[in-house]
Design an enzyme around this catalytic site. Sequence first.
Site, PDB file in Angstrom:
ATOM      1  N   ARG A   1       1.026  -1.009   0.151  1.00  0.00           N
ATOM      2  CA  ARG A   1      -0.066  -0.138  -0.155  1.00  0.00           C
ATOM      3  C   ARG A   1       0.778   1.274  -0.078  1.00  0.00           C
ATOM      4  O   ARG A   1       0.413   2.273  -0.637  1.00  0.00           O
ATOM      5  CB  ARG A   1      -0.984   0.192   1.351  1.00  0.00           C
ATOM      6  CG  ARG A   1      -1.679   1.267   1.425  1.00  0.00           C
ATOM      7  CD  ARG A   1      -2.407   1.265   2.835  1.00  0.00           C
ATOM      8  NE  ARG A   1      -1.547   0.926   3.946  1.00  0.00           N
ATOM      9  CZ  ARG A   1      -0.719   1.753   4.614  1.00  0.00           C
ATOM     10  NH1 ARG A   1      -0.677   3.136   4.169  1.00  0.00           N
ATOM     11  NH2 ARG A   1       0.075   1.310   5.510  1.00  0.00           N
TER      12      ARG A   1
ATOM     13  N   CYS B   1      -3.037  -3.181  13.312  1.00  0.00           N
ATOM     14  CA  CYS B   1      -2.140  -4.127  12.858  1.00  0.00           C
ATOM     15  C   CYS B   1      -2.196  -5.304  13.630  1.00  0.00           C
ATOM     16  O   CYS B   1      -2.063  -6.374  13.131  1.00  0.00           O
ATOM     17  CB  CYS B   1      -0.805  -3.455  12.602  1.00  0.00           C
ATOM     18  SG  CYS B   1      -0.677  -2.268  11.235  1.00  0.00           S
TER      19      CYS B   1
ATOM     20  N   ALA C   1       2.854  -6.846   9.933  1.00  0.00           N
ATOM     21  CA  ALA C   1       4.006  -7.046  10.640  1.00  0.00           C
ATOM     22  C   ALA C   1       5.206  -6.142  10.313  1.00  0.00           C
ATOM     23  O   ALA C   1       5.878  -6.985   9.305  1.00  0.00           O
ATOM     24  CB  ALA C   1       4.512  -8.222  11.464  1.00  0.00           C
TER      25      ALA C   1
END
EC number: 2.1.1.45
Length: 264
Positions: free
Chosen positions: A21, A146, A168
């Site tokens: 992203r 996350c 991660a």
Amino acid sequence: MKQYLDFLRLVKNTGTNKTDRTGIGTTSLFGYQMRFDLSDGFPLITTKRVHLPSVVHELLWFLSGATNIKYLQENGVRIWNEWADKNGDLGPIYGVQWRNWQNVRGESIDQIMQVIEQIKNTPDSRRIIVSAWNVGELENMALPPCHAFFQFYVALGKLSCQLYQRSADVFLGVPFNIASYALLTHMMAQQCDLEVGDFIWSGGDCHIYSNHTKQVEIQLARTPKTLATLKINNKPDSIFDYNFEDFEFINYVFDAYIKATVAI
């Protein structure tokens, strides 16, 4: 921590090159787990300095239910600045989901209080879980969680915790997340009159950003030192009443800080 360095090396050597992203690009490995016996020391990496005020203040901020960065900025913590809007707001991220999850009837659920009650009253339950992954509110969050889901487990008078982290950042994020949830496990254990057991970190997309390659090489060349010990100097009436000064990390010896840019 040898477990962490082995993990870092594995991702570096066997990961797949992927786009992402942020547009930076990563070397990525899917699925990994590390286990830390918290009675052996506090799992704070020693092959570079971890900014402990950020770890502690962010966790206290999550537990407060806040999602505006004002408290963090007042305490010199800038890790959320890039995602906040002009008013300092981040939307319904961790603090809201942990403390004020809205069910379909519009009722508020305090997941932290809920798991404390479960640990105390039904310690063998397999449902002692906190989720930050609220599908209905993801689009309103500055950044989807996350570290999305964690579970507590009680056995032989000890409290263990397992975290699932869907995304991660192995160099920058994971050492910080390990320390944060290990600290939370210690706090929960103290509040529930238990000893600490294990902290288990489980990762989904485990990645090294392409602009962290040199930093990873520097860290892998270093030798781990003896782990620090956590001392909690106060037992407040509630898990929400801890202060930064309550935590002392004894004999934290570390190598020099390694500067790296966070992917936005």
